[in-house]
Design a protein around this motif. Structure first.
Motif, PDB file in Angstrom:
ATOM      1  N   ALA A 256       0.846  -1.206   0.000  1.00  0.00           N
ATOM      2  CA  ALA A 256       0.000   0.000   0.000  1.00  0.00           C
ATOM      3  C   ALA A 256       0.876   1.249   0.000  1.00  0.00           C
ATOM      4  O   ALA A 256       0.584   2.230  -0.712  1.00  0.00           O
ATOM      5  CB  ALA A 256      -0.932  -0.013   1.206  1.00  0.00           C
ATOM      6  N   ARG A 257       1.946   1.224   0.794  1.00  0.00           N
ATOM      7  CA  ARG A 257       2.873   2.358   0.810  1.00  0.00           C
ATOM      8  C   ARG A 257       3.518   2.553  -0.559  1.00  0.00           C
ATOM      9  O   ARG A 257       3.653   3.679  -1.055  1.00  0.00           O
ATOM     10  CB  ARG A 257       3.943   2.139   1.881  1.00  0.00           C
ATOM     11  N   ALA A 258       3.881   1.447  -1.205  1.00  0.00           N
ATOM     12  CA  ALA A 258       4.482   1.531  -2.535  1.00  0.00           C
ATOM     13  C   ALA A 258       3.498   2.089  -3.554  1.00  0.00           C
ATOM     14  O   ALA A 258       3.869   2.901  -4.415  1.00  0.00           O
ATOM     15  CB  ALA A 258       4.968   0.144  -2.967  1.00  0.00           C
ATOM     16  N   PHE A 259       2.230   1.658  -3.484  1.00  0.00           N
ATOM     17  CA  PHE A 259       1.208   2.195  -4.388  1.00  0.00           C
ATOM     18  C   PHE A 259       1.102   3.717  -4.236  1.00  0.00           C
ATOM     19  O   PHE A 259       1.014   4.449  -5.236  1.00  0.00           O
ATOM     20  CB  PHE A 259      -0.148   1.564  -4.094  1.00  0.00           C
ATOM     21  N   ASN A 260       1.081   4.194  -3.019  1.00  0.00           N
ATOM     22  CA  ASN A 260       0.931   5.635  -2.783  1.00  0.00           C
ATOM     23  C   ASN A 260       2.081   6.414  -3.409  1.00  0.00           C
ATOM     24  O   ASN A 260       1.874   7.477  -4.016  1.00  0.00           O
ATOM     25  CB  ASN A 260       0.862   5.919  -1.281  1.00  0.00           C
ATOM     26  N   ALA A 261       3.283   5.903  -3.256  1.00  0.00           N
ATOM     27  CA  ALA A 261       4.451   6.596  -3.792  1.00  0.00           C
ATOM     28  C   ALA A 261       4.522   6.504  -5.314  1.00  0.00           C
ATOM     29  O   ALA A 261       4.927   7.461  -5.982  1.00  0.00           O
ATOM     30  CB  ALA A 261       5.727   6.015  -3.177  1.00  0.00           C
ATOM     31  N   HIS A 262       4.094   5.365  -5.850  1.00  0.00           N
ATOM     32  CA  HIS A 262       4.279   5.104  -7.283  1.00  0.00           C
ATOM     33  C   HIS A 262       3.104   5.594  -8.123  1.00  0.00           C
ATOM     34  O   HIS A 262       3.287   6.075  -9.240  1.00  0.00           O
ATOM     35  CB  HIS A 262       4.489   3.602  -7.496  1.00  0.00           C
ATOM     36  N   SER A 263       1.878   5.460  -7.577  1.00  0.00           N
ATOM     37  CA  SER A 263       0.675   5.753  -8.358  1.00  0.00           C
ATOM     38  C   SER A 263      -0.061   6.997  -7.889  1.00  0.00           C
ATOM     39  O   SER A 263      -1.071   7.369  -8.485  1.00  0.00           O
ATOM     40  CB  SER A 263      -0.291   4.556  -8.297  1.00  0.00           C
TER      41      SER A 263
END
Length: 459
Positions: A256-263
């Protein structure tokens, strides 16, 4: 055996400029999406017909030259790496949709057609091909690895959706397997034998696929949970309740943290489920309400419904981009990407144990999964060249596989064997692994087709 000049000239007479010995082309076909690498092949060929594939294999069989089929290069366990040199057979130019038979809900395609390209071609028919591994993989490669993905919980895997094949054998013979009939009891299931064989038994040059009707209504949502256990237990309860999910995907807090940063999303940094329902408007509404009530019992929060096609596409594009989004959590890192599949009753414990192993090692290892059928993945990020981290990540992946086997699961639900999981095959199959080797020897006596993969080494 390396490709000699005389053999290269024989191949050039078939392929012309579609045979390359350039360093750039060879190096491209020696890499994978993960940490797996190999020396480059001696040459790369781009055939355009089954007859060309047949002629190439006849030459290579006579000379004992390895031939490695290549789709789009999106596999994760080094399936298409030329570990013994030889010729890489890049099938990307065999990319025609041969025939759509809408009345039979079937399509015949060449192996280089990608799943996205096929569904674009099918838009006007009211039909679609549902198997969705995330990557825009070639359908030939998807059959060779018995791919599945986000929609397998409802529509099945490639095993369930491949009706027949055209295959070129190691000696150049061209055979057809399966029929266009809905069922058959005529002899061995040769289609099933080649689906999942990872290019070790033959080269797939055409596929007949089962199609499905586009659903009248689609609804998708994402919701958060306070703990990994609650999210995964919700999955088990949902499947046991009989709610007909089209997709039910799990992502952990790190993802979820990666999604926020990437998307650019704004998901709470907690475990999430992503769900989708297909059917009539009334059925979809009822299924969504039932799931919402059940998820609430496990503390689900922040339901975000994707109602429009654009919103749903954005949601699943984010999920399908998990690999690259998670890599960005540790810039410059490579990944040990692994998957296992367990009976649903053992899913919560298996995911929790994997997460504990990763945390205990001090590594970043986001976990995601097509958990509706007990299949989950870990992407363990390691520093390139750091032998200690790589060894620890491999140890964690092995422990995941061993735990899966202890509860009646499998070492891989969809990634396949390739190089990375070959050492675990005996533990899963016992003497059955030797039987696989005997089948390989019968069909490929000189061991030229994708050697060093899937089956035991020959004595």
């Amino acid at each position: 055996m390396a490709l000699r000049d005389e053999l290269i000239e024989r191949l050039r007479r078939i392929l012309g400029a579609r045979l390359s010995v350039s360093d750039a082309d060879r190096d491209h076909h020696a890499q994978s999406e993960t940490f797996h690498r190999s020396p480059p092949p001696d040459a790369v060929a781009w055939p355009e017909t089954a007859d060309e594939v047949s002629a190439i294999l006849a030459i290579c069989a006579e000379a004992g030259i390895s031939v490695i089929p290549w789709g789009t290069g999106t596999s994760l366990e080094g399936h298409a790496l030329p570990v013994r040199g030889g010729l890489t057979l890049d099938l990307s130019r065999m990319n025609r949709v041969v025939q759509i038979r809408a009345e039979d809900m079937q399509v015949s395609v060449e192996p280089g057609v990608t799943r996205e390209a096929l569904n674009v071609e099918l838009r006007a028919t009211g039909l679609f091909f549902p198997v969705d591994p995330g990557a825009n993989a070639s359908l030939g490669g998807m059959a060779a690895t018995r791919a599945s993905g986000t929609t397998a919980v409802r529509y099945g895997t490639m095993r369930d959706n491949v009706l027949g094949l055209q295959v070129v054998l190691a000696d150049g013979r061209i055979i057809r397997t399966g029929t266009r009939a809905a069922k058959t009891s005529a002899g061995y299931d040769l289609t099933g034998l080649f689906v999942g064989s990872e290019g070790t038994l033959g080269v797939i040059t055409e596929l007949t696929l089962r199609l499905h009707g586009q659903p009248e209504e689609v609804a998708a949502a994402v919701c958060a949970f306070d703990s990994l256990d609650h999210a995964v237990e919700c999955v088990s309860a949902t499947i046991q309740s009989g709610i007909p999910m089209a997709r039910i995907e799990f992502v952990d807090a790190a993802t979820a943290r990666a999604f926020n940063a990437h998307s650019g999303s704004t998901l709470p940094e907690k475990p999430h489920l992503m769900v989708e329902f297909h059917g009539s408007p009334g059925a979809v509404r009822e299924d969504a309400e039932r799931f919402g009530d059940l998820a609430g019992d496990f503390g689900a929060q922040g339901f975000d419904w994707a109602v429009t096609a654009e919103d749903r596409a954005r949601l699943w594009r984010m999920r399908h981009g998990a690999y690259h989004a998670c890599r960005a959590l540790r810039p410059g890192a490579t990944g040990v990407v692994t998957d296992v599949c367990v009976p649903m009753s053992h899913l919560p414990a298996a995911v929790a144990a994997a997460a504990a192993d990763i945390a205990g090692a001090g590594l970043i290892g986001p976990i995601v999964g097509h958990v509706g059928d007990g299949n989950f993945h870990a992407q363990i990020l390691v520093e390139p060249g750091n032998a200690t981290e790589l060894a620890e990540a491999k140890r964690i992946a092995t422990r995941m596989a061993e735990r899966a086997l202890r509860v009646g699961g499998t070492i891989t639900g969809e990634h396949g064997v390739g190089i990375g999981k070959r050492g675990l095959m005996a533990a899963e199959h016992g003497e059955g692994w030797q039987v696989m080797g005997a089948i390989k020897t019968a069909l490929d006596p000189r061991d030229i087709l994708n050697p060093g993969k899937l089956v035991p080494d020959r004595n």
